[in-house]
Scaffold this motif. Structure first.
Motif, mmCIF file in Angstrom:
data_model
loop_
_atom_site.group_PDB
_atom_site.id
_atom_site.type_symbol
_atom_site.label_atom_id
_atom_site.label_comp_id
_atom_site.label_asym_id
_atom_site.label_seq_id
_atom_site.Cartn_x
_atom_site.Cartn_y
_atom_site.Cartn_z
ATOM 1 N N ASP A 1 -9.497 1.110 -0.110
ATOM 2 C CA ASP A 1 -9.305 1.966 1.061
ATOM 3 C C ASP A 1 -10.624 2.500 1.580
ATOM 4 O O ASP A 1 -11.508 2.852 0.796
ATOM 5 N N HIS B 1 -9.469 -0.871 5.458
ATOM 6 C CA HIS B 1 -9.679 -1.596 4.213
ATOM 7 C C HIS B 1 -10.929 -2.467 4.199
ATOM 8 O O HIS B 1 -11.276 -3.066 5.200
ATOM 9 N N HIS C 1 -3.743 -2.412 -3.963
ATOM 10 C CA HIS C 1 -2.950 -3.026 -2.895
ATOM 11 C C HIS C 1 -2.280 -4.282 -3.438
ATOM 12 O O HIS C 1 -2.510 -5.395 -2.960
ATOM 13 N N HIS D 1 -5.586 4.658 7.590
ATOM 14 C CA HIS D 1 -6.851 4.357 6.929
ATOM 15 C C HIS D 1 -7.114 2.861 7.055
ATOM 16 O O HIS D 1 -6.296 2.123 7.591
ATOM 17 N N ASP E 1 0.852 -1.180 0.000
ATOM 18 C CA ASP E 1 0.000 0.000 0.000
ATOM 19 C C ASP E 1 0.890 1.232 0.000
ATOM 20 O O ASP E 1 1.739 1.395 0.867
HETATM 21 MN MN LIG Z 1 -4.844 1.116 1.688
#
Ligand SMILES: [Mn+2]
Ligand SMILES: [Mn+2]
Ligand SMILES: [Zn+2]
Ligand SMILES: [Zn+2]
Lengths: 166, 166
Positions: free
Chosen positions: A117, A106, B50, A104, A98
């Motif tokens: 995100d 997921h 990701h 943040h 990432d």
């Molecule tokens: Mn992320």
DNA sequence: TATTGGATGATAATAATTATCATCTGAGCG
DNA sequence: CGCTCAGATGATAATTATTATCATCCAATA
């Protein structure tokens, strides 16, 4: 914000209850109750360590020196499938990187492992004013929300859309 | 409870800003700015997926057909070390099993990967009344709190107490 | 107790990651 | 600009976790 370690006493009580009902639930689910399965669930429930397969293997071998490591892997997987166990994260099969280093969280599709995100401002406050928890010095946190994505939902019936091992 | 997907626009803006400052931060940190590193951080920041190392590898090979997969692994690791990237979970190196199938969360020692159960009643409410989020149908969630355990804190200076690959 | 489909053990295969090492090169310096 | 060299890279071997294969076994049922 209340937040506390689960005490060993409560854990052990819960584990004992689960173990007592295990054989019955297996039979209901059409699974044979084998000595290996019993030994593996017992080892898992006896531990607060969230063990790896190899740790369960080491433990179970004390009573079943001939058991195969493959059986331990297979059985743990089966236990997860029937809801007798879970994995701490479903993203254990390969590293996911990432570039976003801001705090943040997921959403993860449980079928295809797609990750997006999300932001949950309230969540950043969960550790506010908390730097210790039992024997742990807290640093940060990350929430993994389990979900099914649209793609996987539509192709639901056919068994596609997955690439993970576990 | 507010909770929302990070829009592609915001993500891209953030990524562009980070990329612009990347070379400078590398030099400050004493890291050489190589074409490979630039290509890898660019690929990572360009993606909302990701990605795994192999996906980054596939992308970067379009411009550097001779790059080694080992370099991609090494570089992603380095980027994490200097804070230019992160992993979605730090528990990706092997499956960790849990006999407690009630909703609960975990503290994880970032050094030795010890895991303990925690309860955060407020957290169970985070998805309450929310069954959809963008293209995702929500199922449940699990919080991973990062911490350092007492054992690792005391043996801090010497480099012991770790067994993970990542 | 005989039957049998699922379970197991032994082992090979696969996949992700890390280690090794010879070679190369970015960055500081004259 | 060319020189130097610590750190970076590429090629590849090694390691680790997990899954696949298959012959054999045995728990459950009749
Ligand atoms: Mn992320
Ligand atoms: Mn747990
Ligand atoms: Zn999906
Ligand atoms: Zn620790």
């Amino acid at each position: 914000m209340e937040l506390q370690l689960v005490s060993e006493g409560r854990r052990a009580g819960y584990a004992a209850r689960r173990l007592a009902e295990f054989a019955e639930r297996c039979r209901k689910g059409g699974l044979a109750v084998t000595p290996q399965r019993l030994a593996i669930i017992r080892a898992l429930l006896a531990s607060a360590e969230h063990p790896r397969a190899d740790a369960i293997y080491a433990q179970v071998r004390k009573e079943h020196p001939h058991i195969s490591l493959a059986t331990v892997h297979r059985t743990l997987e089966t236990l997860c499938e029937i809801g007798e166990a879970r994995k701490v994260t479903m993203l254990h099969d390969s590293a996911r990187y990432d570039g976003n280093v801001m705090p943040h969280h997921h959403v993860v599709c449980v079928k295809c492992r797609r990750i997006r995100d999300i932001e949950i401002p309230e969540l950043e406050r969960i550790l506010d004013g908390r730097s210790e928890l039992g024997e742990f010095t807290l640093l940060g946190s990350s929430l993994e929300i389990h979900a099914v994505c649209d793609r996987c939902n539509s192709r639901r019936v056919r068994g596609r859309g997955k690439r993970s091992r576990g």
